[in-house]
Design a protein around this motif. Structure first.
Motif, PDB file in Angstrom:
ATOM      1  N   GLY A 140      -8.998  -8.503  -8.072  1.00  0.00           N
ATOM      2  CA  GLY A 140     -10.223  -7.770  -7.845  1.00  0.00           C
ATOM      3  C   GLY A 140     -11.013  -8.536  -6.792  1.00  0.00           C
ATOM      4  N   HIS A 197       0.491  -9.835  -4.975  1.00  0.00           N
ATOM      5  CA  HIS A 197      -0.796  -9.210  -5.304  1.00  0.00           C
ATOM      6  C   HIS A 197      -0.754  -8.335  -6.540  1.00  0.00           C
ATOM      7  CE1 HIS A 197      -3.025 -10.176  -1.549  1.00  0.00           C
ATOM      8  NE2 HIS A 197      -1.802 -10.223  -1.036  1.00  0.00           N
ATOM      9  N   GLU A 253      -5.081  -6.431 -13.550  1.00  0.00           N
ATOM     10  CA  GLU A 253      -5.733  -6.546 -12.233  1.00  0.00           C
ATOM     11  C   GLU A 253      -5.460  -7.943 -11.701  1.00  0.00           C
ATOM     12  OE1 GLU A 253      -6.704  -4.914  -9.524  1.00  0.00           O
ATOM     13  OE2 GLU A 253      -8.354  -3.898 -10.550  1.00  0.00           O
ATOM     14  N   GLU A 278      -0.486   0.293  -5.017  1.00  0.00           N
ATOM     15  CA  GLU A 278       0.270  -0.211  -6.164  1.00  0.00           C
ATOM     16  C   GLU A 278       1.283   0.791  -6.705  1.00  0.00           C
ATOM     17  OE1 GLU A 278      -1.070  -3.129  -8.280  1.00  0.00           O
ATOM     18  OE2 GLU A 278      -3.116  -3.271  -7.538  1.00  0.00           O
TER      19      GLU A 278
HETATM   20  O1  B1N Z   1      -4.730  -6.632  -4.112  1.00  0.00           O
HETATM   21  C1  B1N Z   1      -6.050  -7.185  -4.173  1.00  0.00           C
HETATM   22  C2  B1N Z   1      -6.375  -7.622  -5.597  1.00  0.00           C
HETATM   23  O2  B1N Z   1      -7.708  -8.077  -5.641  1.00  0.00           O
HETATM   24  C3  B1N Z   1      -6.165  -6.465  -6.564  1.00  0.00           C
HETATM   25  O3  B1N Z   1      -6.334  -6.926  -7.880  1.00  0.00           O
HETATM   26  C4  B1N Z   1      -4.779  -5.866  -6.389  1.00  0.00           C
HETATM   27  O4  B1N Z   1      -4.675  -4.742  -7.223  1.00  0.00           O
HETATM   28  C5  B1N Z   1      -4.556  -5.476  -4.934  1.00  0.00           C
HETATM   29  C6  B1N Z   1       1.132  -1.533  -2.594  1.00  0.00           C
HETATM   30  C7  B1N Z   1      -0.888  -2.730  -3.104  1.00  0.00           C
HETATM   31  N1  B1N Z   1      -2.066  -5.285  -5.264  1.00  0.00           N
HETATM   32  N2  B1N Z   1      -1.076  -4.523  -4.753  1.00  0.00           N
HETATM   33  C8  B1N Z   1      -1.616  -3.708  -3.883  1.00  0.00           C
HETATM   34  C9  B1N Z   1      -1.528  -2.074  -2.067  1.00  0.00           C
HETATM   35  C10 B1N Z   1      -0.846  -1.142  -1.295  1.00  0.00           C
HETATM   36  C11 B1N Z   1       0.487  -0.878  -1.568  1.00  0.00           C
HETATM   37  O5  B1N Z   1       1.165   0.003  -0.807  1.00  0.00           O
HETATM   38  C12 B1N Z   1       0.459  -2.458  -3.361  1.00  0.00           C
HETATM   39  N3  B1N Z   1      -2.930  -3.913  -3.843  1.00  0.00           N
HETATM   40  C13 B1N Z   1      -3.200  -4.899  -4.688  1.00  0.00           C
HETATM   41  C14 B1N Z   1      -6.139  -8.326  -3.198  1.00  0.00           C
HETATM   42  O6  B1N Z   1      -5.415  -9.428  -3.649  1.00  0.00           O
END
Ligand code: B1N
Length: 833
Positions: free
Chosen positions: A666, A368, A663, A283
């Motif tokens: 999760g 996401h 969130e 994120e």
């Molecule tokens: O994706 C999960 C959710 O259950 C979570 O709440 C959420 O935080 C997660 C950039 C992300 N969102 N965005 C990322 C991961 C790696 C990246 O380089 C963004 N991860 C989530 C599944 O839906």
């Protein structure tokens, strides 16, 4: 050539009798590992076992491929920069239904089965929830017999390994391939060429039409590595296809002939860099050129692979979108929209309008996150230097798109600027979420609340333009890995009562609801949890040297370390409880073990300091002779799929305490609930739906709602006022500020406490009292073991909604229009022709 593969079915390497399994195992040890038992290492044994199981998967895999080829079935392609698979061996045994038999075989050979399972290095090709979701989804796709491929990157180094040194996180590279990977099969014959950099030129084709040619600066090869993904007790074995980058030739002869040997080798190194390492930011956008190259690399390979399949199946290009449903797992693969356009326009000479229709009907996009810092944008100069032709295409998509908006919202210039694929405020950027929205026919969030907030906030303008594109698809997790494999005693307790239909149809767990009133069943339930806790206590002792009491409540917060997830709110409560216990030793609270686990992005300094905060508070409390038998604080190092499998079954309480509205969903929350942990949580992400399913009376709710958070911010949030007016909060913060948890060093947590006092962007102070009160309720509830167990049972048996099978069924019906294709094994019944 002869099609009949029937003879392979009773072969030494495929038969499922115990004798043949043993023979196969010893053969593999000898012929693949080149070892004899006297000299074999644990890893040799693991590999021999893995190959023995893989041998027995191949018939399904080959049959599945043949069936799909012959049926020409519609295929789901799940494009994801991350697949957090976890170890394969145990999961494959579960899905084949031979876990028990293989365990016996291994033990009869005088080997330790658990040790062999533990020998597998998990493929950690993901950061957290998003990557693990992709893994659960391909498990469910196979179980539901849907023709599907997962497409991604075969990173040489997955998510770093975390160790804790002096309370701080240290990172070690994850060399998951060092002992070999028995589950993958390279397919160099299906390699793809990927272009990068350079410039574009116009030319006139033989029909006098003006066209564009991309003259790249370099070309890299993508080699597919295939891993079979079994369905649970079906014949289906789908494929996870991960791309590894290589130089097209081991030597660039032109450069070599000029005598520049090092230059030639250098180019090889640069090419191999593309799939070298997973970006460990969760994120948080990184904006690095290599990351854009990674994204384009795997997307281009995957789309070309689909075109290859289309060609061998003799399906016309105009039916691309009928053959393939392509899901974009967040914006990481969103460049696919421009790449498919480019392939169709420049390489297959399709007209713009036809190409655009195919593209839009092919893609669907899952968002996401609502966090602004995670929304991917690429600076124009960087984008142009890596993908010059794609930038031109994006400009053209944008110009046609904005014309459409102009008609619908006449004169609304501000809206045009907000919707544009190009962010023009100051430095110019390509907005990947906008590209994904425009190029897709469906857009979904991952929990009901998140999907609503997308419509109200991040994607509001797109919602107003195309309300019909918006969907919700609440996440889910696979009960195969997260119940059967990780919690076998709970699974057999359940199956003893209601059979094993629940494994494919998790709603069947509800049949157990009446058992919550059965004292004998409650005792058995409690005993299972208790045994899992004993096992985990031993694990903690081995890993950290900390002794914890399995009688105490096991209270877990495991997830990536992030300010919005508020691990530090958990710590503030621990300090507050510690203070109260010191002041009043007669306080009636059950013993509790506070456990944390999770990785911090290596460049995210605040998150790393939050880890130091947890370990520092733990050090004081765990040493305090008055307190250490009442509460303990443990940081479990290197939280990943493997440790998760030990954690969820051992949990009494699950901490899901993010600021409401932050969130997206999760998924850990679901794994805990399924395994009988109660949740303390905010109305955020999928917590809302978990509470709905398990019942408000079986869920510990606290904190502001997303609407209240929004209103409080709008009216002006002053964290200092909470500090001044809440003496408990003040005491807690003052202890931290005074150095009580940093051996007198008042500076160690100064940044954290000052940040909270003056900004507190995630509203810890606003939620503090509500959280502390709720934790008191949790403690009281735990003192009534019967009632707690009742709630635990109801949590587990009402979690059927959170099977990823349910999620995938909904994606199939509503977005992908994909149907099951049951697999006929070759050589069985009638031969497919
Ligand atoms: O994706 C999960 C959710 O259950 C979570 O709440 C959420 O935080 C997660 C950039 C992300 N969102 N965005 C990322 C991961 C790696 C990246 O380089 C963004 N991860 C989530 C599944 O839906």
């Amino acid at each position: 050539m002869e099609q009949n593969t029937a003879p392979y079915r009773e072969h030494n390497r495929t038969s499922l009798t115990k004798e043949k399994l043993k023979q196969g195992f010893l053969d593999n040890l000898y012929f693949i590992q080149g070892k004899f038992p006297t000299l074999a290492s644990r890893n040799d044994y693991y590999l021999a076992l893995a190959y023995t199981i893989r041998d027995r998967m191949l018939h399904r895999w080959i049959s599945t491929a043949t069936n799909y080829y012959e049926s020409g079935a519609r295929t789901v392609c799940y494009l994801s920069a991350e697949f957090l698979m976890g170890p394969h061996l145990g999961n494959n045994l579960v899905n084949m239904g031979i876990f028990g038999m293989v365990k016996e075989v291994v033990e009869e050979l005088g080997l330790n089965f658990e040790e062999l399972l533990a020998q597998e290095e998990e493929p950690g090709l993901g950061n957290g929830g998003l990557g693990r979701l992709a893994a659960c989804f391909i498990d469910s796709l196979a179980t539901l017999e849907i023709p599907a491929l997962g497409y991604g990157i075969r990173y040489e180094f997955g998510i770093f390994e975390q160790t804790i040194v002096d309370g701080w996180q240290m990172e070690k590279t994850d060399k998951w391939l060092r002992n070999g990977n028995p589950w993958e099969v390279p397919r160099p014959e299906w390699a793809q060429e990927v272009r990068l950099g350079g410039h574009t030129e116009q030319y006139t084709d033989e029909n006098g039409r003006l066209r564009v040619r991309w003259v790249p600066a370099k070309i890299v090869l993508g080699i597919p590595y295939d891993t079979p993904i079994l369905g649970y007790r079906t014949n289906t074995a789908n494929t996870l296809r991960l791309w590894k980058s290589e130089a097209p030739e081991s030597f660039d002869f032109e450069v070599f002939n000029r005598g520049d040997y090092y230059g030639a080798v250098d180019q090889k190194v640069t090419s191999e860099n593309i799939s070298k390492v997973l970006y460990p930011n969760d994120e948080q956008l990184s904006g690095k050129q290599l990351r854009l190259e990674q994204q384009y690399f795997f997307v281009s390979c995957s789309l070309r692979d689909m075109l290859r399949v289309l060609a061998i199946q003799n399906i016309p290009l105009s039916r691309f979108h009928e053959k393939f449903a392509v899901q974009l797992n967040d914006t990481h693969p969103a460049i696919a929209v421009a790449e498919l356009m480019r392939l169709l326009l420049d390489e297959y000479l399709v007209d713009w309008d036809d190409a655009w229709e195919i593209t839009q009907r092919t893609f669907a996009y899952t968002n996401h996150t609502l966090l602004p810092e995670a929304l991917e944008q690429w600076p124009l100069p960087l984008f142009a230097s890596v993908l010059p032709r794609h930038l031109e295409i994006i400009f053209e998509i944008n110009s046609r798109f904005l014309d459409e908006v102009r008609i619908k919202f006449l004169g609304d210039e501000a809206r045009l600027a907000r919707l544009s694929l190009i962010n023009e405020g100051g430095e110019r950027y390509v907005r990947m979420a906008h590209l994904a929205c425009v190029g897709s026919h469906a857009i979904n969030g991952v929990a009901e609340l998140h999907s609503e907030l997308l419509k109200q906030d991040v994607l509001k303008d797109f919602y107003e333009l195309w309300p019909e594109k918006f969907r919700n698809k609440t996440n889910g997790v696979t009960p195969r890995r997260w119940m059967i494999l990780s919690n076998p005693s709970l699974a057999s307790l359940v199956s003893d009562r209601i059979g094993n239909g629940w494994v494919r149809d998790l709603e069947q767990l509800r049949q157990l609801e009446p058992m919550a009133d059965d004292a004998d069943f409650r005792k058995e339930w409690w005993d299972v949890k208790r045994a899992n806790k004993v096992a985990f206590a031993q694990y903690i002792f081995k890993r950290t040297g900390i002794l914890v009491d399995p009688e105490s409540m096991f209270d877990f917060q495991v997830k990536r370390i992030h300010e919005y997830k508020r691990q530090h709110l958990n710590v503030l409560h621990i300090i507050s409880l510690y203070r109260r216990l010191k002041e009043n030793p007669n306080l009636e609270v059950p013993p509790r073990t506070f456990l944390f686990g999770g990785k911090a992005a290596p460049g995210y300094h605040t998150a790393k300091r939050m880890i130091k905060l947890i370990t520092s508070v733990g050090e004081v409390i765990n040493r305090d002779p008055d307190i250490r038998d009442r509460i303990k604080v443990v940081f479990v190092p290197n939280f990943n799929v493997t440790t998760g499998q030990k954690i969820y079954p051992a949990a009494d309480l699950s901490e899901q305490i993010s600021t409401a509205g932050k969130e997206a969903s999760g998924t850990g929350n679901m794994k805990f609930s399924m395994n009988g942990a109660l949740t303390i949580g905010t109305l955020d992400g999928a917590n809302v739906e978990i509470r709905e399913e398990v019942g408000a009376e079986n869920f510990f709710l606290f904190g502001l709602t997303a609407d209240e958070v929004y209103a409080l911010r709008a009216s002006g949030y002053h964290p200092y006022d909470y500090y001044n007016t809440n003496p408990h909060l003040k005491d807690v913060i003052d202890l931290l500020r005074g150095g009580s948890f940093s051996r007198g060093d008042a500076d160690l947590f100064r940044g954290l406490t000052d940040g909270l006092l003056h900004h507190d962007p995630y509203l810890l102070f606003a939620d503090f009292q509500s959280y502390v009160d709720c934790q008191e309720e949790v403690s009281r509830a735990y003192l009534d073991r019967d009632h707690w167990t009742r709630m635990s049972i109801l949590n587990a048996v009402r979690s059927g909604k959170f099977s990823s099978d349910r999620s995938i069924r909904q994606y199939c019906e509503d977005i992908w229009k994909a149907e099951p294709v049951p697999i006929t094994l070759l050589g069985q019944n009638e031969e497919p022709t």
